[in-house]
Design a protein around this motif. Structure first.
Motif, PDB file in Angstrom:
ATOM      1  N   SER A 118       0.827  -1.207   0.000  1.00  0.00           N
ATOM      2  CA  SER A 118       0.000   0.000   0.000  1.00  0.00           C
ATOM      3  C   SER A 118       0.864   1.261   0.000  1.00  0.00           C
ATOM      4  O   SER A 118       1.956   1.278   0.549  1.00  0.00           O
ATOM      5  N   PHE A 120       1.446   5.088   1.079  1.00  0.00           N
ATOM      6  CA  PHE A 120       1.072   6.036   2.127  1.00  0.00           C
ATOM      7  C   PHE A 120       0.786   7.405   1.522  1.00  0.00           C
ATOM      8  O   PHE A 120      -0.124   8.097   1.940  1.00  0.00           O
ATOM      9  N   LEU A 139       4.816   2.070   3.206  1.00  0.00           N
ATOM     10  CA  LEU A 139       5.002   1.651   4.597  1.00  0.00           C
ATOM     11  C   LEU A 139       6.081   0.569   4.681  1.00  0.00           C
ATOM     12  O   LEU A 139       6.121  -0.330   3.839  1.00  0.00           O
ATOM     13  N   GLN A 140       6.931   0.667   5.683  1.00  0.00           N
ATOM     14  CA  GLN A 140       8.049  -0.275   5.866  1.00  0.00           C
ATOM     15  C   GLN A 140       7.543  -1.723   5.917  1.00  0.00           C
ATOM     16  O   GLN A 140       8.157  -2.620   5.362  1.00  0.00           O
ATOM     17  N   ARG A 141       6.404  -1.928   6.576  1.00  0.00           N
ATOM     18  CA  ARG A 141       5.871  -3.299   6.715  1.00  0.00           C
ATOM     19  C   ARG A 141       5.473  -3.914   5.376  1.00  0.00           C
ATOM     20  O   ARG A 141       5.333  -5.133   5.256  1.00  0.00           O
ATOM     21  N   ASP A 142       5.257  -3.062   4.349  1.00  0.00           N
ATOM     22  CA  ASP A 142       4.863  -3.548   3.026  1.00  0.00           C
ATOM     23  C   ASP A 142       6.042  -3.725   2.081  1.00  0.00           C
ATOM     24  O   ASP A 142       5.857  -4.059   0.906  1.00  0.00           O
ATOM     25  N   LYS A 143       7.256  -3.527   2.583  1.00  0.00           N
ATOM     26  CA  LYS A 143       8.450  -3.601   1.728  1.00  0.00           C
ATOM     27  C   LYS A 143       8.536  -4.942   0.993  1.00  0.00           C
ATOM     28  O   LYS A 143       8.860  -4.998  -0.182  1.00  0.00           O
ATOM     29  N   PHE A 169      10.717   4.280   2.154  1.00  0.00           N
ATOM     30  CA  PHE A 169       9.996   3.449   3.117  1.00  0.00           C
ATOM     31  C   PHE A 169       9.892   4.191   4.444  1.00  0.00           C
ATOM     32  O   PHE A 169      10.888   4.674   4.955  1.00  0.00           O
TER      33      PHE A 169
END
Length: 170
Positions: A118, A120, A139-143, A169
Motif C-alpha cells: 500500500s 502512504f 510503509l516499511q511493513r509492506d516492503k 519506506f
C-alpha cells in the motif's frame, strides 16, 4: 480495439504505414507498444478496449489500458496475460493508464503498480538545482509485498510520469 497504431498496422506483421513509422521514429510510440498492440489485437480482436502504451524495466512489462479495461485485458482466469507472458518471456502487470496532472494521479498509478503493497502518499520534492521528482512513500511493513524490486518500480514510474520517481519506506 483502440491502439497507438492504426488498424491496418495492427493486422499486419513486420511493417508499419508511413504515419505510424513516423510516430516510431519521433519516439511517440516504441517498438514495445507496436508489439504489444499487435499481440492484444490477436487475442482480443475488435473488443471495446483501449491500449495506451507499454513500459518495460527488468523482468517486468507494464501494460497501460483505458479506464475500466483492465479486466478485459487480463481475460477470464488471466488467460490473456498468461499467453502474453509466454509470448514475451516476461512478467506482466496491467494497469489503467492516466494523464498525470498531479500527485493524486501519481498515487493512483503507484497504487495500481505496487499492489499488494500500500502507498502512504506521494510528494513532489524540489531539488536545489531547480529540478523536481516524485517521492512515493511506502510503509516499511509492506516492503516485502512489492511486486518487483524498488529500483525496477522507480524506473517504470519514471518512464510513465516523465519525471524521476523515488521510493521511500516509512
Amino acid at each position: 480495439m483502440r491502439a497507438p497504431i492504426c488498424e491496418v498496422c495492427l493486422k499486419t506483421d513486420d511493417i508499419l504505414c508511413p504515419a505510424d513509422e513516423k510516430k516510431l521514429q519521433e519516439g511517440i510510440i516504441s517498438e514495445l507498444d507496436v508489439k504489444i498492440a499487435r499481440l492484444l489485437y490477436k487475442l482480443l480482436g475488435d473488443a471495446d478496449i483501449e491500449f495506451k502504451r507499454a513500459v518495460e524495466a527488468g523482468d517486468l512489462i507494464v501494460i497501460m489500458v483505458g479506464e475500466g479495461d483492465v479486466p478485459l485485458a487480463i481475460g477470464k482466469g488471466g488467460k490473456n496475460i498468461k499467453l502474453l507472458m509466454r509470448e514475451l518471456g516476461k512478467r506482466i502487470r496491467v494497469i489503467e493508464g492516466r494523464e498525470i496532472k498531479g500527485t493524486d494521479d501519481v498515487k493512483k498509478l503507484a497504487t495500481d503498480l505496487f499492489y499488494p503493497a500500500s502507498i502512504f502518499g506521494v510528494n513532489v520534492v524540489y531539488k536545489p538545482n531547480g529540478g523536481q521528482y516524485y517521492k512515493v512513500l511506502v510503509l516499511q511493513r509492506d516492503k516485502n509485498k512489492l511486486p518487483e524490486k524498488p529500483e525496477v518500480l522507480e524506473n517504470i514510474l519514471t518512464q510513465i510520469t516523465g519525471k524521476d520517481a523515488k521510493i521511500a519506506f516509512i
